[in-house]
Design a protein around this motif. Sequence first.
Motif, short mmCIF file in Angstrom:
data_model
loop_
_atom_site.label_atom_id
_atom_site.label_comp_id
_atom_site.label_asym_id
_atom_site.label_seq_id
_atom_site.Cartn_x
_atom_site.Cartn_y
_atom_site.Cartn_z
N ASP A 164 0.86 -1.10 0.22
CA ASP A 164 0.01 0.12 -0.05
C ASP A 164 1.01 1.27 0.11
O ASP A 164 1.88 1.20 0.47
CB ASP A 164 -0.91 0.05 1.30
CG ASP A 164 -0.47 -0.12 2.56
OD1 ASP A 164 0.36 0.83 2.82
OD2 ASP A 164 -0.35 -1.36 3.17
N ASN A 208 -4.28 -9.17 -3.58
CA ASN A 208 -3.84 -9.76 -2.10
C ASN A 208 -5.11 -11.01 -1.83
O ASN A 208 -6.16 -10.75 -1.26
CB ASN A 208 -4.16 -8.81 -0.99
CG ASN A 208 -2.80 -7.88 -0.96
OD1 ASN A 208 -1.68 -8.47 -1.26
ND2 ASN A 208 -3.00 -7.04 -0.40
N GLY A 267 -8.24 -9.76 11.06
CA GLY A 267 -7.26 -8.58 10.66
C GLY A 267 -6.93 -7.59 11.67
O GLY A 267 -7.08 -7.68 13.02
N ARG A 312 -8.69 1.15 10.14
CA ARG A 312 -9.04 0.07 11.04
C ARG A 312 -9.50 0.53 12.56
O ARG A 312 -9.21 -0.27 13.33
CB ARG A 312 -7.85 -0.98 11.13
CG ARG A 312 -7.69 -1.91 9.82
CD ARG A 312 -6.66 -2.76 10.21
NE ARG A 312 -6.48 -3.88 8.95
CZ ARG A 312 -5.39 -3.54 8.13
NH1 ARG A 312 -4.59 -2.68 8.22
NH2 ARG A 312 -5.31 -4.39 7.16
N ALA A 326 -15.93 -6.61 6.18
CA ALA A 326 -15.05 -5.74 5.68
C ALA A 326 -15.62 -4.29 5.53
O ALA A 326 -15.38 -3.63 4.34
CB ALA A 326 -14.82 -6.29 4.04
N PHE A 379 -14.83 -0.95 6.77
CA PHE A 379 -13.63 -0.17 7.37
C PHE A 379 -14.10 1.27 7.75
O PHE A 379 -15.28 1.79 7.35
CB PHE A 379 -12.64 -0.06 6.31
CG PHE A 379 -11.92 -1.31 5.90
CD1 PHE A 379 -11.00 -1.63 6.82
CD2 PHE A 379 -12.37 -2.06 4.90
CE1 PHE A 379 -10.49 -3.14 6.64
CE2 PHE A 379 -11.87 -3.29 4.56
CZ PHE A 379 -10.81 -3.88 5.60
N LEU A 408 -8.06 3.18 0.49
CA LEU A 408 -8.78 2.22 0.35
C LEU A 408 -9.34 1.45 -0.71
O LEU A 408 -9.43 0.42 -1.20
CB LEU A 408 -10.15 2.31 1.44
CG LEU A 408 -9.84 2.28 2.84
CD1 LEU A 408 -11.04 2.91 3.72
CD2 LEU A 408 -9.10 0.93 3.42
N THR A 447 -6.74 -4.00 -2.04
CA THR A 447 -7.55 -5.22 -1.79
C THR A 447 -7.32 -6.01 -0.59
O THR A 447 -6.00 -6.01 0.10
CB THR A 447 -7.24 -6.33 -2.87
OG1 THR A 447 -5.90 -6.86 -2.95
CG2 THR A 447 -7.70 -5.84 -4.39
N ALA A 448 -8.35 -6.72 0.00
CA ALA A 448 -8.24 -7.32 1.55
C ALA A 448 -8.27 -8.71 1.46
O ALA A 448 -9.20 -9.19 0.84
CB ALA A 448 -9.47 -6.65 2.44
N ASN A 449 -7.25 -9.24 1.88
CA ASN A 449 -6.93 -10.58 1.78
C ASN A 449 -8.19 -11.28 2.49
O ASN A 449 -8.73 -12.33 2.15
CB ASN A 449 -5.63 -11.08 2.29
CG ASN A 449 -5.46 -12.67 2.15
OD1 ASN A 449 -5.34 -13.12 1.30
ND2 ASN A 449 -5.60 -13.20 3.56
N LYS A 450 -8.85 -10.61 3.52
CA LYS A 450 -9.81 -11.11 4.52
C LYS A 450 -11.17 -11.42 3.45
O LYS A 450 -11.71 -12.43 3.96
CB LYS A 450 -10.16 -10.12 5.65
CG LYS A 450 -10.74 -8.91 5.28
CD LYS A 450 -10.98 -8.38 6.39
CE LYS A 450 -9.93 -7.76 7.39
NZ LYS A 450 -8.83 -7.20 6.60
N TYR A 454 -14.92 -2.31 -3.43
CA TYR A 454 -15.35 -3.52 -2.63
C TYR A 454 -16.98 -3.88 -2.82
O TYR A 454 -17.10 -5.04 -3.29
CB TYR A 454 -15.24 -3.34 -1.16
CG TYR A 454 -13.91 -3.55 -0.59
CD1 TYR A 454 -13.52 -4.60 0.24
CD2 TYR A 454 -13.02 -2.56 -0.65
CE1 TYR A 454 -12.34 -4.67 0.97
CE2 TYR A 454 -11.69 -2.62 0.07
CZ TYR A 454 -11.30 -3.77 0.62
OH TYR A 454 -9.95 -3.75 1.13
#
Length: 484
Positions: A229, A282, A310, A321, A381, A383, A393, A397-400, A419
Amino acid sequence: MTLQEPSWKKNNLKKKLLLFGAGFYGRNAWAKLHDKYELIGFVDNNLSLSGTYLCGIPVISYRELPDYYTDETDIILCTREYGAISHQLMQLGITSYYVMLEGLLYYTGPQETMMPVELNDYEYYRKKGPEKNILYIQNAACIRTHKIARIMKDAGYRVFLLYTLAPPNDANRQWADTYDQIWGFSSINGIVDFIGNSEFDLLHCSNEPDLLANIARVTAKPIVFDTHDMQSIRSHVSAEILALEYLANQYADGNLYTSSGAAEIAREKYGLADREVYVLENRILDPVDIGIPQRKLSEADQEIHCVYEGGIVGGNRNHHRYFENIWKEMTSRGIHIHFYSQSDPVYCRQLEEQSPYLHYEGNKGSEELVREMTRYDCGLAVFHVTGQNRMFLETGTANKVYEYLNAQLPVIVGDIQSYVDFVEQYQVGIRLDLAGDIAGQIKEACQIKIADDFLQKHGLTMRSSQNELECFYEKVKRNRSRGK
């Protein structure tokens, strides 16, 4: 050679140590040093921590320091606020101490200031036959780095890891076996000397901080810079961070980004028109075989149980977060939130105490976590979006998200268009309107069924990019050898 002698050469003297700072940097210093030295205590100015234990070691206050400190004890300041702490030590008559910044160790004494100290003396690496190899470099290797290394190992490369801050921790210990060898260093001098005199085909440097990529440039080895990032997108940063980011992006031989949006911003900001650039999102490495999903908690109490996994940040209301306000809105509607995090366990426990609907579940390895998440109804997800962090953001990308889908959970996302586009494209979740009927929206989302082969079917794993990634690496090496 004693530890107090200012040098980046190795010292062999095992001594007692006090770590000043019981936070993130103190914990990582413990992980790095506990098998080399006798760590007798953490010192912290937060009096509420006094009398507690961290990593099985007592936490003491500054006032108790004279009871622990002797001529046979060294002190390492594990905080960026080391200047203020040094004044405290001076008041106690302590004029010799160490400072550890991002895992790099420096000595300060009556006649010397911030002299680099190297605690290790490794033999230079020599190739074993006609091998292809990659050295991964990161202060504390993250899951993304581990996954990329695993892909390349499976493709026939020898892969190595160099770290400064901490080795793969307990939660990520399964990734340590990925590497043919792991080296930990405590000085810039040691890193440059080791890499420059070893036989590595390619260096893969990960960002945040961007310091190590710039250090590695001195070795004249081909470098891939992996921007997980971009810090200048995420928040207002100092001129020093901007300069490091520019140099790392501009002078790498190849650049990796987590999204096409981030890659486009980097091309414009740093003039990468002729550079080898590759986008690797990710994603989960390979789907975890979850076997028979666990029984849903909601089947027992008829309530909704969401899960978040996370990082979590407390005290910084501008961080994406920072979840206190969002989670308060959700739990006040009778929504359970179970959270798993590697973040500060003290804060996580304090957060849990804010509502009987918040449940801190600790931290688990990725495979165990995916299987355990099957007992929940959906993955979060959502945030904390501000004007300052929105662009960041939108370009990541969020691995979660992929781990939720691996656990066959529908995904609840917030007001982030990338997202929203994802869950709508694949019909795997909803955008949550916090001003609307929260419980009703989530209850409806929980009716979405995720097929057990969803990720494989849509090519949404990092493994699916193995051939393209290998081609990218090899092209970067060829271009460097041709002087491009």
